[in-house]
Design a protein around this motif. Sequence first.
Motif, mmCIF file in Angstrom:
data_model
loop_
_atom_site.group_PDB
_atom_site.id
_atom_site.type_symbol
_atom_site.label_atom_id
_atom_site.label_comp_id
_atom_site.label_asym_id
_atom_site.label_seq_id
_atom_site.Cartn_x
_atom_site.Cartn_y
_atom_site.Cartn_z
ATOM 1 N N GLY A 1 9.378 11.173 35.313
ATOM 2 C CA GLY A 1 8.413 10.111 35.620
ATOM 3 C C GLY A 1 7.068 10.368 34.963
ATOM 4 O O GLY A 1 6.462 9.459 34.377
ATOM 5 N N LEU A 2 6.614 11.596 35.042
ATOM 6 C CA LEU A 2 5.334 11.956 34.449
ATOM 7 C C LEU A 2 5.394 11.841 32.926
ATOM 8 O O LEU A 2 4.442 11.356 32.296
ATOM 9 C CB LEU A 2 4.949 13.377 34.861
ATOM 10 N N GLN A 3 6.508 12.238 32.341
ATOM 11 C CA GLN A 3 6.676 12.117 30.898
ATOM 12 C C GLN A 3 6.602 10.649 30.472
ATOM 13 O O GLN A 3 5.931 10.303 29.508
ATOM 14 C CB GLN A 3 8.013 12.711 30.467
ATOM 15 N N GLU A 4 7.273 9.784 31.209
ATOM 16 C CA GLU A 4 7.266 8.353 30.883
ATOM 17 C C GLU A 4 5.849 7.784 30.960
ATOM 18 O O GLU A 4 5.400 7.075 30.057
ATOM 19 C CB GLU A 4 8.199 7.598 31.830
ATOM 20 N N ARG B 1 -0.290 7.122 26.337
ATOM 21 C CA ARG B 1 -0.698 7.607 25.013
ATOM 22 C C ARG B 1 -0.293 6.627 23.917
ATOM 23 O O ARG B 1 -0.975 6.491 22.912
ATOM 24 C CB ARG B 1 -0.104 8.988 24.742
ATOM 25 N N GLY B 2 0.838 5.969 24.127
ATOM 26 C CA GLY B 2 1.263 4.951 23.162
ATOM 27 C C GLY B 2 0.325 3.755 23.161
ATOM 28 O O GLY B 2 -0.012 3.224 22.100
ATOM 29 N N LEU C 1 11.146 6.734 24.548
ATOM 30 C CA LEU C 1 11.294 5.851 25.712
ATOM 31 C C LEU C 1 12.667 5.187 25.718
ATOM 32 O O LEU C 1 13.289 5.052 26.772
ATOM 33 C CB LEU C 1 10.185 4.803 25.741
ATOM 34 N N GLN C 2 13.157 4.783 24.547
ATOM 35 C CA GLN C 2 14.470 4.141 24.493
ATOM 36 C C GLN C 2 15.599 5.128 24.776
ATOM 37 O O GLN C 2 16.563 4.785 25.447
ATOM 38 C CB GLN C 2 14.693 3.498 23.120
ATOM 39 N N ASN C 3 15.472 6.348 24.282
ATOM 40 C CA ASN C 3 16.571 7.307 24.405
ATOM 41 C C ASN C 3 16.527 8.164 25.661
ATOM 42 O O ASN C 3 17.561 8.666 26.092
ATOM 43 C CB ASN C 3 16.623 8.191 23.155
ATOM 44 N N SER D 1 6.080 4.823 16.802
ATOM 45 C CA SER D 1 7.529 4.851 16.536
ATOM 46 C C SER D 1 8.217 5.959 17.322
ATOM 47 O O SER D 1 9.294 5.756 17.884
ATOM 48 C CB SER D 1 7.794 5.051 15.047
ATOM 49 N N MET D 2 7.598 7.121 17.356
ATOM 50 C CA MET D 2 8.186 8.239 18.099
ATOM 51 C C MET D 2 8.155 7.960 19.600
ATOM 52 O O MET D 2 9.113 8.262 20.316
ATOM 53 C CB MET D 2 7.440 9.539 17.771
#
Length: 145
Positions: A79-82, A88-89, A103-105, A97-98
């Motif tokens: 959750g924190l990573q997301e 940041r995005g 997020l997609q994978n 792009s990264m």
Amino acid sequence: MPAPKKHKPDSTKAEGGAPIIYSDAFIEKEATAFLEWLKDPKNLYFKRFALERDYHPQRLSEFAQKSKRFSEAVEKARGLQEVRLVERGLSGENNSSMTKFVLQNCHMWAERSQQTVSGDAVNPLSFIMTEVDGKSKDLVDADEE
């Protein structure tokens, strides 16, 4: 399976086989260390935690299977990573792009495209389901209508 004859068992439970490397107490301490590691805003990639702790990143999922506390720490980390990736995005701090790739994978994000129907004004919901007396119209026999 017991140890072979005239052989002392390797594990602490006298069961024979390979020794236990990561005890339950060790995994609990790692859960605490993982939660502490997450407090640093630069920490985003979980494999780094495992490598810094000198074990293979696959151990994270093994620990999560063995320990509810570690499993909860991993879920909190996801959750924190997301959140960090999205924030940041949006701010342009991360490569877009990264960020999108991760997020997609890793977080099941997906692109969605909307299609419009041209021609007569059509209610798009009419294609989904129309109910008759609580039953789907497609499932109602012609005799019942």
